[in-house]
Design a protein around this motif. Structure first.
Motif, mmCIF file in Angstrom:
data_model
loop_
_atom_site.group_PDB
_atom_site.id
_atom_site.type_symbol
_atom_site.label_atom_id
_atom_site.label_comp_id
_atom_site.label_asym_id
_atom_site.label_seq_id
_atom_site.Cartn_x
_atom_site.Cartn_y
_atom_site.Cartn_z
ATOM 1 N N PHE A 173 0.849 -1.202 0.000
ATOM 2 C CA PHE A 173 0.000 0.000 0.000
ATOM 3 C C PHE A 173 0.875 1.240 0.000
ATOM 4 O O PHE A 173 1.957 1.233 0.591
ATOM 5 C CB PHE A 173 -0.885 0.045 1.254
ATOM 6 C CG PHE A 173 -1.914 -1.032 1.271
ATOM 7 C CD1 PHE A 173 -3.147 -0.845 0.675
ATOM 8 C CD2 PHE A 173 -1.645 -2.251 1.872
ATOM 9 C CE1 PHE A 173 -4.092 -1.852 0.679
ATOM 10 C CE2 PHE A 173 -2.570 -3.261 1.882
ATOM 11 C CZ PHE A 173 -3.805 -3.055 1.285
ATOM 12 N N LYS A 174 0.371 2.258 -0.630
ATOM 13 C CA LYS A 174 1.101 3.528 -0.618
ATOM 14 C C LYS A 174 0.066 4.640 -0.445
ATOM 15 O O LYS A 174 -0.344 5.259 -1.411
ATOM 16 C CB LYS A 174 1.855 3.673 -1.944
ATOM 17 C CG LYS A 174 3.079 4.516 -1.861
ATOM 18 C CD LYS A 174 3.817 4.460 -3.176
ATOM 19 C CE LYS A 174 4.860 5.547 -3.260
ATOM 20 N NZ LYS A 174 5.438 5.612 -4.592
ATOM 21 N N ARG A 175 -0.417 4.790 0.740
ATOM 22 C CA ARG A 175 -1.422 5.815 1.078
ATOM 23 C C ARG A 175 -2.525 5.903 0.017
ATOM 24 O O ARG A 175 -2.702 6.938 -0.632
ATOM 25 C CB ARG A 175 -0.735 7.166 1.271
ATOM 26 C CG ARG A 175 0.298 7.159 2.387
ATOM 27 C CD ARG A 175 0.948 8.484 2.594
ATOM 28 N NE ARG A 175 1.648 8.975 1.419
ATOM 29 C CZ ARG A 175 2.810 8.511 0.989
ATOM 30 N NH1 ARG A 175 3.410 7.543 1.663
ATOM 31 N NH2 ARG A 175 3.388 8.999 -0.075
ATOM 32 N N SER B 21 -0.139 8.960 7.751
ATOM 33 C CA SER B 21 -0.080 8.997 6.287
ATOM 34 C C SER B 21 0.512 10.320 5.801
ATOM 35 O O SER B 21 1.314 10.345 4.872
ATOM 36 C CB SER B 21 -1.479 8.819 5.695
ATOM 37 O OG SER B 21 -1.901 7.503 5.900
ATOM 38 N N LEU B 22 0.120 11.416 6.442
ATOM 39 C CA LEU B 22 0.663 12.725 6.046
ATOM 40 C C LEU B 22 2.166 12.775 6.310
ATOM 41 O O LEU B 22 2.939 13.250 5.472
ATOM 42 C CB LEU B 22 -0.044 13.847 6.812
ATOM 43 C CG LEU B 22 -1.491 14.148 6.371
ATOM 44 C CD1 LEU B 22 -2.161 15.109 7.331
ATOM 45 C CD2 LEU B 22 -1.515 14.720 4.952
ATOM 46 N N ALA B 23 2.537 12.239 7.467
ATOM 47 C CA ALA B 23 3.970 12.257 7.815
ATOM 48 C C ALA B 23 4.772 11.373 6.863
ATOM 49 O O ALA B 23 5.936 11.679 6.551
ATOM 50 C CB ALA B 23 4.146 11.787 9.253
ATOM 51 N N GLN B 24 4.150 10.301 6.379
ATOM 52 C CA GLN B 24 4.866 9.370 5.478
ATOM 53 C C GLN B 24 5.244 10.024 4.145
ATOM 54 O O GLN B 24 6.133 9.558 3.461
ATOM 55 C CB GLN B 24 3.984 8.151 5.190
ATOM 56 C CG GLN B 24 4.055 7.099 6.273
ATOM 57 C CD GLN B 24 3.058 5.973 6.035
ATOM 58 O OE1 GLN B 24 2.084 6.150 5.306
ATOM 59 N NE2 GLN B 24 3.297 4.839 6.662
ATOM 60 N N SER C 60 6.775 12.627 3.611
ATOM 61 C CA SER C 60 8.139 13.163 3.598
ATOM 62 C C SER C 60 9.139 12.147 4.142
ATOM 63 O O SER C 60 10.224 12.507 4.578
ATOM 64 C CB SER C 60 8.188 14.451 4.418
ATOM 65 O OG SER C 60 7.723 14.199 5.720
ATOM 66 N N GLY C 61 8.780 10.874 4.145
ATOM 67 C CA GLY C 61 9.730 9.842 4.566
ATOM 68 C C GLY C 61 9.163 8.925 5.623
ATOM 69 O O GLY C 61 8.060 9.156 6.140
ATOM 70 N N SER C 62 9.919 7.886 5.940
ATOM 71 C CA SER C 62 9.461 6.867 6.878
ATOM 72 C C SER C 62 9.233 7.440 8.273
ATOM 73 O O SER C 62 10.091 8.139 8.824
ATOM 74 C CB SER C 62 10.514 5.752 6.936
ATOM 75 O OG SER C 62 10.368 5.029 8.123
ATOM 76 N N VAL C 63 8.074 7.149 8.809
ATOM 77 C CA VAL C 63 7.746 7.616 10.164
ATOM 78 C C VAL C 63 8.676 6.961 11.180
ATOM 79 O O VAL C 63 9.109 7.577 12.154
ATOM 80 C CB VAL C 63 6.267 7.304 10.494
ATOM 81 C CG1 VAL C 63 5.947 7.637 11.941
ATOM 82 C CG2 VAL C 63 5.352 8.066 9.566
#
Lengths: 530, 362
Positions: free
Chosen positions: A291-293, A479-482, A484-487
């Motif tokens: 999955f990708k958001r 999801s929003l944080a993802q 810009s990169g891995s949480v």
């Protein structure tokens, strides 16, 4: 064995200890044993099916690969003395032999899948047709249990045999390694549908204990459990109340049920994949993302590139492309262009392939007309979008809104609503009922019905709704944080106290707010049945 | 550096474990009002452990005998390790556990539990087992008691069972996280209210009147356990009018007692001798005795215990006397409190365990 069970936690706990305690060269053998044990818990008879798939695929792949090797050796030693036509004829004869092995393997394995999964669906349709024709004859249903994860492991192994046939990589010579690829337990339940070349890279490697990997894996598992146990299983109660009482819950409730199910399915499926990927990661094995958001997608086509990615690429690589370049389709393409011109005539074969792929995708999801209609509707939406492209281009040429936040938000919301509406075919018991219920959203919609009292009547209390709302906020934030990169990478850079607090909150949330134990029905992951 | 990491890890683990323990204590049912029976088993651990007689069994024992009366009339020290719908395997393991703390002269077992051969209800399992301290006996009791949908691990870590109570927590849950008011009188659950017997329901016909194999197995083990520890085992059937006690059951118990040389007393046959008046001595129309009924039973049974087993009158022991004096004071204070409540409200608002006002605030 369910992922969301004490047994599974104990299972991976023990496996983890043994895995890093034994000599590394035995790690993959241990994984094979663990995978078969895991599968054994789902029903000992299922081992026969998976063993059959493994052995038949192994034999066919080795045979095909041997033919590749023999061909290369023969051409290397005799090629200089052969004319171009002779070489072509020789290659064609080899290819023909390989094709026979490939077809035999595909027929056998898809045959097993068809018999176990679709025979009763076919019989039900035959009986319906017999009834419609006035015949009193009825075919008896078969008493066959669907082996757990058969759709997933069949697709995995069939992609392997096709890749070997295509010469993408040689066959695996060790049957036990192929058995591990087929049965790797974290993927048995609901995928992802890995490719042999990707997974085998890390699956058979020797893995040293790496605290970073283990820690990241555990974080992913925890996040998966949170989504599954706290959110999806809690939402299940309200969704079931709505879809099981279609006479009571119509109009605005169908709309609410649609959104609730979108939430539940996302939390359930992505939660399961998080547990899968996290479990593999703890063991040092890299499994691709599935999955990708997806709920940030601005169109249906984009959505399907971001939701259940490995299934989408499987259908693209092993059905859509081969179908598009197959002899009959090329002939149809030529005919279509002659009759309809370069515009629609060129697009029509693509649409036919698209419909076939989505019909098959629907059928893969479940043996019922609901899933077939669901698949066809997805295909139809994609085709309509493609047909409307000139209109979109005109609109965007006229109005400069393409990059505005609100227009993108509109696109995202539109995609979510569209996908959620089509997904209601998963829920109701048959196609006419689903259409009727979707229809009531337009004919009987009364927002006033959605009183607090009515919402509480869906089986959830106010505290449950509070948990679901907070959970939704957490999902959206992550999801929003993802973007810009891995949480997890971001978290790793924070001070220990912050990291600890994050883990602690997650663990306590699962333990306390989880919808598990007596009073809750232990529900399987929705994708288990596929 | 390594030492610092180890220290950090240990502190983290300790913090996590202790906070989860606190959470568990918060979420577990407290059983201090309304359904107080869930506190019966637990209360034993905070008591002195020097008893001549131990009672084990279901509600028919913790409602039919008053240890304070036994003390006051005969100088017999006793404790009731009873709990709601205590199944015979639970009685066995509770006895096994009790014998690790003390060695009584006599064990009294109420035989109504013989009617159950299989676990019955999770709620009752919990009311007996959650209160037990962790021990091998507890683990064995859990294994023997679990229903099909119960999980062993949820008994070991009750947080996993009671986690969903987070949405129904009350002030009581916070107040009684780590301590509880004393609710019982050496395992006796006092009720002073009266609800006379109107009619006695007849027992419905059963397909099979034989007690189950499992019930006999644990009764055999109980007999064995008492023998090994040189303890006299007495079987009784309390004088509750229902659940119905069938003649066929009676015959089986009489035969069993005769075969094993045990004393068996069916108090249903001694109602007049004991002096029980079911228009006054029951608080729920014949199912359980109230305090007057329990006191009559204790006076009658105490004499049998004293005469048959030559139990010493220990009232001349100054230390014991002081201890039991305190118990008696609590007993009479609660009795008085319950009568007062009954008069004021017409029912037992707090069962006299605490001032009614505090319950009203809950």
């Amino acid at each position: 064995m369910l992922f969301a069970s004490y047994g599974f936690i104990l299972f991976i706990g023990l496996l983890f200890i043994v895995y890093y305690s034994i000599p590394k060269k035995y790690q993959w053998q241990l994984l094979l044993g663990a995978s078969y044990l895991f599968y054994y818990f789902s029903g000992p008879e299922n081992l026969l099916y998976i063993s059959f798939t493994t052995l038949s695929t192994y034999a066919a792949a080795v045979k095909i690969s041997d033919m590749h090797r023999v061909q290369s050796q023969y051409l290397a030693s005799h090629g200089d003395g052969m004319s171009r036509e002779e070489k072509k004829a020789y290659k064609a004869s080899v290819k023909s032999g390989q094709r026979r092995w490939l077809l035999a393997c595909l027929i056998l394995n898809f045959g097993v899948l068809a018999i176990t999964k679709y025979s009763n669906f076919a019989i039900a349709n035959i009986n319906w047709a017999l009834g419609a024709l006035g015949s009193g004859t009825r075919v008896s249903f078969l008493q066959l249990a669907l082996p757990m994860g058969i759709s997933f492991y069949t697709f995995k192994t069939m992609s392997y045999i096709i890749d070997v046939y295509r010469g993408k990589y040689p066959a695996e010579r060790n049957p036990f390694k192929l058995a591990l690829f087929t049965s790797f337990f974290p993927q048995l339940v609901q995928g992802p549908i890995s490719r042999f070349d990707n997974l085998s890279r890390t699956l058979f490697e020797q893995h040293s204990f790496d605290s970073r990997n283990v820690s990241r894996g555990l974080q992913r598992i925890l996040w998966g459990f949170f989504k599954k146990v706290v959110l999806a299983d809690r939402m299940l109660v309200a969704v079931n109340t709505i879809i099981r009482n279609p006479d009571t819950y119509q109009g605005a409730f169908v709309f609410i049920g649609m959104l609730f199910y979108a939430y539940q399915l996302y939390a359930d499926f992505t939660g399961g994949i998080d547990i899968t990927i996290g479990t593999a990661e703890v063991l040092g094995i890299k499994v691709e993302e599935n999955f990708k958001r997806p709920y940030f997608s601005k169109s249906t086509a984009e959505y399907w590139r971001r939701w259940h990615i490995t299934m989408g690429t499987w259908f693209k690589d092993y059905l859509f492309y081969p179908l598009s370049v197959s002899g009959p389709m090329l002939k149809f393409s030529k005919y279509s262009r002659q009759k309809l011109g370069d515009g629609l005539g060129k697009r029509l074969p693509v649409y036919v392939s698209t419909i076939i792929v989505w019909f098959t995708t629907g059928l893969w999801h479940g043996a019922s007309w609901n899933f077939i209609v669901w698949g066809l509707l997805n295909g139809a939406v994609i085709i309509i979008s493609m047909e409307c492209q000139p209109l979109y281009d005109w609109f965007h040429g006229r109005f400069n809104v393409k990059d505005s936040f609100w227009f993108r938000l509109f696109q995202v919301v539109r995609t979510i609503l569209l996908m959620s509406a089509i997904r209601m075919f998963d829920c109701y018991r048959d196609v006419p009922l689903t259409f009727r219920m979707l229809g009531t959203m337009f004919t009987r919609f009364d927002a006033g019905e959605l009183s607090l009292e009515a919402l509480l009547g869906l089986g959830l209390g106010l505290p449950d709704y509070a948990v679901l709302l907070l959970g939704l906020m957490a999902l959206v934030s992550v999801s929003l944080a993802q973007r810009s990169g891995s949480v997890r990478d971001k978290l790793a850079g924070k001070p220990f106290v912050v990291r600890y607090a994050a883990y602690y909150v997650l663990i306590v949330s699962i333990l306390v707010f989880g919808a598990y134990g007596i009073g809750y029905d232990a529900s399987q992951f929705i994708y288990n049945q596929f | 550096m390594a030492r610092k990491r180890i220290l950090t890890a240990l502190i983290t683990i300790a913090l996590t474990a202790s906070s989860l323990y606190i959470l568990e204590r918060l979420l577990m049912p407290k059983y201090v009002s309304a359904i107080v029976e869930g506190s019966l088993v637990e209360e034993y651990y905070s008591e002195d452990k020097n008893h001549d007689v131990i009672f084990i069994g279901d509600c028919e024992v913790y409602e039919s005998f008053s240890p304070i009366t036994l003390w006051e009339h005969y100088g017999i020290t006793s404790y009731i390790r009873g709990s709601a719908q205590q199944l015979i395997w639970q009685s066995y393991y509770l006895l096994e556990e009790t014998l690790k703390y003390e060695k009584p002269e006599v064990v009294v077992f109420n035989v109504l539990a013989m009617k159950y051969d299989q676990p019955q209800k999770e709620t009752y399992n919990r009311m007996t087992l959650d209160g037990m301290r962790m021990s091998l006996s507890k683990l064995k009791a859990i294994r023997a008691s679990m229903m099909e949908d119960e999980k062993f691990v949820e008994y070991i870590f009750p947080l996993l069972r009671y986690h969903s109570r987070w949405s129904v927590l009350t002030a009581e849950d916070f107040r009684y996280m780590f301590r509880k008011d004393k609710l019982f009188h050496n395992g006796y659950y006092m009720r002073v209210d009266v609800r006379p017997v109107q009619t006695v329901p007849k027992g419905r016909k059963l397909a099979d009147y034989r007690f189950g194999e499992r019930a006999y197995y644990y009764l055999d083990r109980m007999v064995e356990l008492c023998k090994e520890n040189d303890i006299e085992l007495v079987l009784i059937k309390a004088p509750s009018l229902y659940p119905y006690w069938y003649d066929e059951w009676e015959v089986q118990m009489e035969e069993y007692a005769a075969k094993h040389g045990l004393l068996y007393i069916n108090f249903l046959e001694l109602i007049d001798e004991v002096g029980i008046d079911f228009s006054k001595d029951t608080y729920d129309a014949g199912l359980h005795l109230n305090v007057t009924g329990a006191e009559k039973m204790s006076i009658y049974f105490g004499k049998i215990l004293r005469d048959t087993y030559r139990l010493k009158d220990r009232r001349d022991d100054p230390e014991l006397s002081r201890l039991w004096q305190q118990k008696a004071e609590f007993y009479y204070a609660m009795k008085e409190s319950q009568y007062r409540e009954l008069e004021e409200y017409g029912y037992l608002k707090s069962l006299g365990a605490r001032p009614p006002e505090s319950t009203a605030a809950d």
